[in-house]
Write a protein that holds these residues in place. Structure first.
Motif, mmCIF file in Angstrom:
data_model
loop_
_atom_site.group_PDB
_atom_site.id
_atom_site.type_symbol
_atom_site.label_atom_id
_atom_site.label_comp_id
_atom_site.label_asym_id
_atom_site.label_seq_id
_atom_site.Cartn_x
_atom_site.Cartn_y
_atom_site.Cartn_z
ATOM 1 N N PHE A 129 0.858 -1.176 0.000
ATOM 2 C CA PHE A 129 0.000 0.000 0.000
ATOM 3 C C PHE A 129 0.897 1.230 0.000
ATOM 4 C CE2 PHE A 129 -2.815 3.201 1.983
ATOM 5 C CZ PHE A 129 -3.929 3.066 1.171
ATOM 6 N N CYS A 148 -0.775 9.313 -2.351
ATOM 7 C CA CYS A 148 -1.063 8.153 -3.203
ATOM 8 C C CYS A 148 -2.213 7.293 -2.680
ATOM 9 C CB CYS A 148 0.197 7.301 -3.350
ATOM 10 S SG CYS A 148 1.628 8.247 -3.921
ATOM 11 N N ASN A 149 -2.050 6.726 -1.493
ATOM 12 C CA ASN A 149 -3.090 5.895 -0.871
ATOM 13 C C ASN A 149 -3.655 4.862 -1.842
ATOM 14 O OD1 ASN A 149 -2.885 7.157 1.632
ATOM 15 N ND2 ASN A 149 -4.327 8.766 1.050
ATOM 16 N N SER A 150 -2.790 3.985 -2.310
ATOM 17 C CA SER A 150 -3.198 3.027 -3.328
ATOM 18 C C SER A 150 -2.407 1.733 -3.192
ATOM 19 C CB SER A 150 -2.976 3.623 -4.722
ATOM 20 O OG SER A 150 -3.384 2.731 -5.728
ATOM 21 N N TRP A 151 -3.078 0.625 -3.482
ATOM 22 C CA TRP A 151 -2.409 -0.667 -3.531
ATOM 23 C C TRP A 151 -1.645 -0.783 -4.850
ATOM 24 C CZ3 TRP A 151 -1.987 -3.835 0.495
ATOM 25 C CH2 TRP A 151 -2.918 -3.746 1.526
ATOM 26 N N ARG A 162 1.733 1.948 -13.159
ATOM 27 C CA ARG A 162 0.965 2.807 -12.269
ATOM 28 C C ARG A 162 1.600 4.192 -12.202
ATOM 29 N NH1 ARG A 162 -2.132 1.037 -8.327
ATOM 30 N NH2 ARG A 162 -2.705 3.243 -8.380
ATOM 31 N N PHE A 164 1.244 8.248 -10.490
ATOM 32 C CA PHE A 164 0.683 9.087 -9.435
ATOM 33 C C PHE A 164 1.068 10.534 -9.707
ATOM 34 C CE2 PHE A 164 1.069 4.886 -7.649
ATOM 35 C CZ PHE A 164 -0.125 4.719 -6.974
ATOM 36 N N ARG A 203 -8.447 -1.650 -10.668
ATOM 37 C CA ARG A 203 -9.019 -0.403 -10.142
ATOM 38 C C ARG A 203 -9.976 0.152 -11.187
ATOM 39 N NH1 ARG A 203 -5.193 2.669 -11.122
ATOM 40 N NH2 ARG A 203 -5.666 4.447 -9.779
ATOM 41 N N ARG A 264 -9.783 -1.864 -6.252
ATOM 42 C CA ARG A 264 -8.842 -2.237 -5.193
ATOM 43 C C ARG A 264 -8.617 -1.149 -4.162
ATOM 44 N NH1 ARG A 264 -7.368 -4.152 -1.377
ATOM 45 N NH2 ARG A 264 -5.586 -5.512 -0.978
ATOM 46 N N ASP A 265 -8.557 0.091 -4.572
ATOM 47 C CA ASP A 265 -8.279 1.145 -3.606
ATOM 48 C C ASP A 265 -9.475 1.485 -2.730
ATOM 49 O OD1 ASP A 265 -5.736 1.229 -4.572
ATOM 50 O OD2 ASP A 265 -6.038 2.989 -5.831
ATOM 51 N N GLU A 266 -10.619 0.863 -3.011
ATOM 52 C CA GLU A 266 -11.790 1.043 -2.151
ATOM 53 C C GLU A 266 -11.772 0.074 -0.975
ATOM 54 O OE1 GLU A 266 -13.945 3.447 -2.683
ATOM 55 O OE2 GLU A 266 -13.082 4.057 -4.607
ATOM 56 N N ASN A 533 -14.621 8.886 -10.101
ATOM 57 C CA ASN A 533 -13.383 8.163 -10.388
ATOM 58 C C ASN A 533 -13.160 7.967 -11.882
ATOM 59 O OD1 ASN A 533 -11.904 7.061 -7.823
ATOM 60 N ND2 ASN A 533 -14.094 6.905 -7.368
#
Length: 856
Positions: A129, A148-151, A162, A164, A203, A264-266, A533
C-alpha cells in the motif's frame, strides 16, 4: 546547475516514500480458528518475516519521475531514470500505524524541469500500500507532495505502469501540456473497457444493476427481482463486477461469490479500523447467526425485565456451546463472552436514565424530530389525507380518520383551525407498505400506518390518533380496511394504544433502514463515486473536493449486498418486509428527487419550513424546536459556504463550468448511467453554471456526511432497546371477544412481547446495529482531511480551515442548545441530548460525530 541543500546529493533529488506491507499472514491468522499459543507463535514468525522483508524490499520497488514542465519529442512530460528504494528509515517521524519510510534519490538536471508525476513498478509478487512520496528541495521550487493511498501489485498485472500525480490542481484546459496525456491515460485505465470479470488487483469503475441480491440456483425462495434497468424496478447503479450469470433459472442474476469485487483502492483490508468493523459484520453473518439459533432455547422474551437482562447480565451459555466459540476466535469480540455469559450488550443511551420513558407519548412523538429517523414527518396540508396509490389498482386508500376523532385532543381547536395554524402533522407510511401488505402478512402480521400529531403551545408534539390499515380481502373490492386507535393512559385501551404505537414504530424502523438509511444515503451516493473516479482526474479541483466523501462507501455497499440486504441476509431475516425489503426501496426510488436532498428543499417539501428570503437560510421552521432541522441547517449552510468558497477559486464564470470537459462528462454520466432510470426527470441540474455546481457538490457532501450521520449513528442508542424500536410485528391487535384479547388483558407485557421482534431476531438486530453505530478509531470527520498536504493550493487550505472553524462553532452552539431547558425536544423523557449532528467524535458508541463519508 543550481546549488542543492544538504538534503540533496549532487545531481540528485532526495525523496521519502511511505508505504505499508500487505499483512497476509496476519489476516490468515486472524480468520483461522487456531489456538492462542499457535497464533502467538505465528505472529512472532510473521514479525521476523516483516523485518527481513523490510531489509530487502527497497531492491524491488522502483520509481521514475515525470516532468510537468519539460516535454520529450512527442510533447509529453519527460520521464526520468528508474530509481529504487534505498535504506529503511525506522525513526521517521509522524508515521501512522504499520507505515514504513524509505529513502530514495532521483537523478536530476536542469533540463528535466519540475516533477509533476511519477511511475512506480513493484517487482515483487506481493502487493503493498503506497501512502505517499515527498520530494525535498527541488531546485527553484521546494517540496513536492504526492498523496497516493493506493495498492500497488506486481507490475506485470498492469497494461500500463501505475502513475501518481502531485497534489496540485488543474482544470483540464489549464493542465500543463506535458501532463495532458498522462492525465487522460489514467482516467482511461480507471474506466476500463466494460468487459470481463474484474480481478482483485484492478481499479476499474463501471456500472451495473442490482442483479446480485438473489441466488436462483439455491431455489425459488432465493429469487429476487433485478433492481435497475426497468420502469418496474428502478434503482441507482452499483459497481460492476462482471461475474458470470447464474444457471438456467435466471440468466440475468449474477452468481454470488465469497468476496465481492470492489476497485482495489476502495478496500483497505485491515489497514483501516473501519474495515475491521466491516469484517465483524461479515463474521456475524457467516458464523454468528447459526450459533445464535442454537443458543436460544426459547424464542420469546417473557417480560420487559428479561429484555433488560441483555444489558445487565447477558445470556447464560450452555456448556456445549463454550467449545464452539473457543474455535471461532473472530466471534469473541462480537459476543463479548467471559466463558459463561455471552452477548451482554452495552446499555443503549435511551435507557440509561429511565427504563420506562420510551413508553410515553411525548418520547414517541419526539423521536420523529430528534430520533434516528427524523426526516419523514411532514405537516398535514389537507384533511383527510389523500393516498397517491393508483385507485384503479388499489382502490380507495384515502384516510378514514374523522375530524371528531382528532378534535378530542386538539385543545379546543377544530381540524380546520389547526390546519390553518400549521399545527397538524402526520407520519405517513400507508402508501409505502400497503402494496406489499398481502405478501408481508403471509410471513408476519402488520398494518400500513398513519400517525396524526398536534403541535402544542409548548413546542412539543402530541399524538392524536393512529390509523391502522389492511388490504380488503381479495374477494372484496380493492381498498383498505382501517381502524383508528386513540391515546389512552390506563386499562386495556392503554395496552391497545401501546401496541398501535409499536406497529407504527415497526413501519418506521423498516422505512428508516431500507429507505432513509440504505437508499437515500448508501445507494444514491455510489453512482456519484463511480462517475467521479471515471471522469474527474485526481488533478481536478472537484475530485479533491469530493473524494473524501466517498471513502469506504463502495466497500460497505458491496458488503451490504453480500450479507445484509441480499436474499436470506440479515435484513430479510430480522426486518418486517422480509424478502420484499429492497424491492420496497425501489418503489420509493421512483419518486426520489436529487435536488430535494438539499436540507432546505427537503424541509420545505415536507411542510416543516416556509420559504422566507429575509430569514436565516431563507426559510422559517414551522416547529422551532426541531433538533434535526435546527442543527442540520447550520451544518448545511457551513457545507454550502465551504463549497462556494472552494469552487470560486477555480471557476470565474459560468462559461468556465460549461467548458470543463471532465466536469461535463462526470455529471452527464452520473445522471445518465449512474441514475439511468431517472435520467429523463426534469429536475436534474444541467451543470451549466457555478451555482449549479455548488448546489450539486453541496448535496453530495451533505448526503454522504451529515445526512448519513443523522440516520446511522443513533441506531443503537435508540434501537438497541428493542422495546423502543422493534423491527418486526407478528400479531395484529386482538379483537374484543377473542381468546387473544383476554390474554392481552391479563398480561399486557406478554402481549407486547408476542407482537414485536422475538428473542433470536432481537439478538441479530442488536449485534448488527451496534457495529453500524460505532465510529472507527481512524475515522475522518467533516472539516478534517487524512493528510494535511491534500492540496498544494494555499488558498484552498485557508478556506478549508475556515470551514473547520465554523463547524467547531456550530458544535459549541449545539452543546448550548442541549442545556436550554425550554427546548424540550432536544432531550426528552429519555434524557438523551440530541448530538447526532455534532461534527466531532471519539471512537465507539458516542451518539455524535459526522464522518466525511458513508464508511460504515
Amino acid at each position: 546547475m543550481p546549488s542543492f541543500s544538504n538534503k540533496c546529493q549532487k545531481n540528485k533529488i532526495q525523496g521519502t516514500v511511505v508505504l505499508m506491507f500487505k499483512n497476509d499472514l496476519h489476516l490468515n491468522i486472524h480468520h483461522a480458528g487456531i489456538s492462542g499459543a499457535l497464533r502467538g507463535l505465528l505472529n512472532t514468525i510473521f514479525r521476523h518475516a516483516v523485518d527481513d522483508l523490510t531489509a530487502l524490499f527497497h531492491k524491488q520497488v522502483s520509481l521514475s519521475l515525470v516532468s510537468a514542465t519539460k516535454s520529450d519529442e512527442n510533447g509529453n512530460g519527460k520521464i526520468g531514470k528508474e530509481s529504487y528504494l534505498e535504506n529503511h528509515l525506522p525513526t521517521f517521524p509522524t508515521l501512522g500505524a504499520r507505515q514504513k519510510a524509505f529513502n530514495i534519490h532521483f537523478e536530476y538536471d536542469a533540463d528535466f524541469g519540475i516533477p509533476g508525476a511519477f511511475y512506480v513498478r513493484n517487482h515483487k509478487h506481493t502487493e503493498f500500500f503506497l501512502v505517499s512520496l515527498t520530494l525535498e528541495d527541488i531546485p527553484n521550487h521546494g517540496t513536492i507532495h504526492f498523496i497516493c493511498n493506493s495498492w500497488v501489485y506486481n507490475y506485470k498485472n498492469y497494461k500500463k505502469d501505475r502513475i501518481f500525480f502531485t497534489n496540485n490542481v488543474f482544470l483540464p484546459n489549464k493542465t500543463p501540456a506535458s501532463l495532458v496525456k498522462y492525465r487522460e491515460e489514467e482516467l482511461e485505465n480507471l474506466r476500463g473497457d466494460g468487459t470481463g470479470e474484474r480481478k482483485e488487483y484492478e481499479r476499474i469503475y463501471d456500472y451495473d444493476v442490482y442483479n446480485d441480491l438473489g441466488n436462483p440456483d439455491r431455489g425459488e425462495e432465493y429469487c429476487r427481482p433485478i433492481l435497475g434497468g426497468s420502469s418496474t424496478y428502478p434503482y441507482p447503479r452499483r459497481v460492476r463486477t462482471g461475474r458470470k450469470h447464474t444457471g438456467d433459472k435466471d440468466l440475468k442474476s449474477e452468481t454470488p461469490a465469497e468476496e465481492t469485487y470492489v476497485p482495489r483502492d476502495e478496500n483497505f483490508g485491515l489497514l483501516k479500523s473501519s474495515n475491521f468493523l466491516i469484517y465483524k459484520i461479515k463474521s456475524l453473518g457467516q458464523n454468528l447467526l447459526p450459533l445464535l439459533e442454537s443458543l436460544i432455547s426459547h424464542h420469546e422474551f417473557h417480560s420487559f425485565e428479561e429484555v433488560r437482562q441483555l444489558y445487565e447480565g447477558g445470556i447464560k451459555l450452555p456448556t456445549n456451546m463454550l467449545s464452539k466459540i473457543a474455535h471461532l476466535p473472530a466471534l469473541k469480540e462480537i459476543l463479548r463472552t467471559d466463558g459463561e455469559n455471552v452477548l451482554k450488550f452495552p446499555p443503549p443511551q435511551a435507557t440509561k436514565v429511565s427504563k420506562s420513558a420510551w413508553m410515553t407519548d411525548e418520547e414517541f412523538a419526539r423521536e420523529m424530530l430528534a430520533g434516528v429517523n427524523p426526516c419523514v414527518i411532514r405537516r398535514l396540508r389537507e384533511f383527510p389525507p389523500q393516498s397517491t396509490l393508483d385507485a384503479t389498482i388499489y382502490g380507495d386508500q384515502n384516510s378514514e380518520v374523522s375530524k371528531q376523532e382528532l378534535e378530542i385532543n386538539l385543545d379546543g381547536l377544530t381540524v380546520e383551525e389547526a390546519l390553518n395554524a400549521n399545527r397538524l402533522f402526520i407520519l405517513d407510511y400507508h402508501d409505502t407498505f400497503m402494496p406489499y401488505l398481502e405478501r408481508i402478512n403471509k410471513i408476519a402480521k402488520a398494518y400500513a400506518t398513519r400517525t396524526f400529531l398536534f403541535l402544542m403551545d409548548d413546542g412539543k408534539l402530541k399524538p392524536l390518533a393512529i390509523e391502522l390499515s389492511l388490504p380488503r380481502p381479495s374477494e372484496d373490492q380493492h381498498g383498505a380496511v382501517s381502524k383508528v386507535i386513540l391515546p389512552a393512559l390506563e386499562g386495556v385501551e392503554s395496552t391497545i394504544w401501546l401496541l398501535a404505537k409499536a406497529h407504527v414504530i415497526v413501519n418506521d424502523s423498516c422505512y428508516h433502514q431500507l429507505i432513509s438509511h440504505w437508499l437515500n444515503t448508501h445507494a444514491v451516493i455510489e453512482p456519484f463515486s463511480i462517475a467521479t473516479n471515471r471522469h474527474l482526474s485526481v488533478l481536478h479541483p472537484i475530485n479533491k473536493l469530493l473524494h473524501p466523501h466517498y471513502r469506504d462507501t463502495i466497500n460497505i455497499n458491496g458488503l451490504a449486498r453480500h450479507g445484509l440486504i441480499n436474499a436470506g441476509g440479515i435484513i430479510e431475516k430480522s426486518f418486517l418486509p422480509g424478502p420484499n425489503s429492497v424491492e420496497m426501496s425501489s418503489a420509493v426510488y421512483k419518486n426520489w428527487v436529487f435536488t430535494d436532498q438539499a436540507l432546505p428543499a427537503d424541509l420545505v417539501k415536507r411542510g416543516l419550513a416556509i420559504e422566507d428570503p429575509s430569514s436565516p437560510y431563507g426559510l422559517n421552521l414551522v416547529i422551532k424546536d426541531y433538533p434535526y432541522a435546527v442543527d442540520g441547517l447550520e451544518i448545511w449552510d457551513a457545507i454550502k459556504t465551504w463549497v462556494q468558497d472552494y469552487v470560486s477559486l477555480y471557476y470565474a464564470s459560468d462559461e468556465a463550468v460549461q467548458k470543463d470537459s471532465e466536469l461535463q462528462a462526470w455529471w452527464k454520466e452520473a445522471v445518465e448511467r449512474g441514475h439511468e432510470d431517472l435520467k429523463d426527470k426534469p429536475w436534474w441540474p444541467k451543470m451549466q453554471s457555478i451555482q449549479e455546481l455548488i448546489q450539486c457538490c453541496s448535496i453530495i457532501i451533505w448526503t454522504a456526511s451529515a445526512l448519513h450521520a443523522a440516520v446511522n449513528f443513533g441506531q443503537y442508542p435508540y434501537g438497541g432497546y428493542i422495546l423502543n424500536r422493534p423491527t418486526l410485528s407478528r400479531k395484529l391487535i386482538p379483537e374484543k371477544g377473542t381468546e387473544e384479547y383476554d390474554e392481552m388483558v391479563k398480561n399486557p407485557q406478554k402481549a407486547y412481547l408476542g407482537t414485536i421482534t422475538p428473542k433470536y431476531k432481537t439478538l441479530v438486530d442488536l449485534s448488527v446495529i451496534e457495529i453500524l453505530s460505532r465510529h472507527a478509531s481512524d475515522e475522518v470527520y467533516l472539516g478534517q482531511r487524512d493528510n494535511p498536504n491534500w492540496t498544494s493550493d494555499s488558498r484552498a487550505l485557508k478556506v478549508f480551515k475556515k470551514f473547520g472553524s465554523k463547524l467547531a462553532e456550530i458544535e459549541g452552539k449545539i452543546h448550548e442548545r442541549n442545556k436550554d431547558s425550554s427546548l424540550s425536544n432536544r432531550v426528552g423523557p429519555v434524557e438523551l441530548p440530541y448530538t447526532l449532528l455534532a461534527p466531532s467524535s471519539t471512537e465507539g458508541l458516542t451518539f455524535r460525530g459526522i464522518p466525511n463519508s458513508i464508511s460504515i
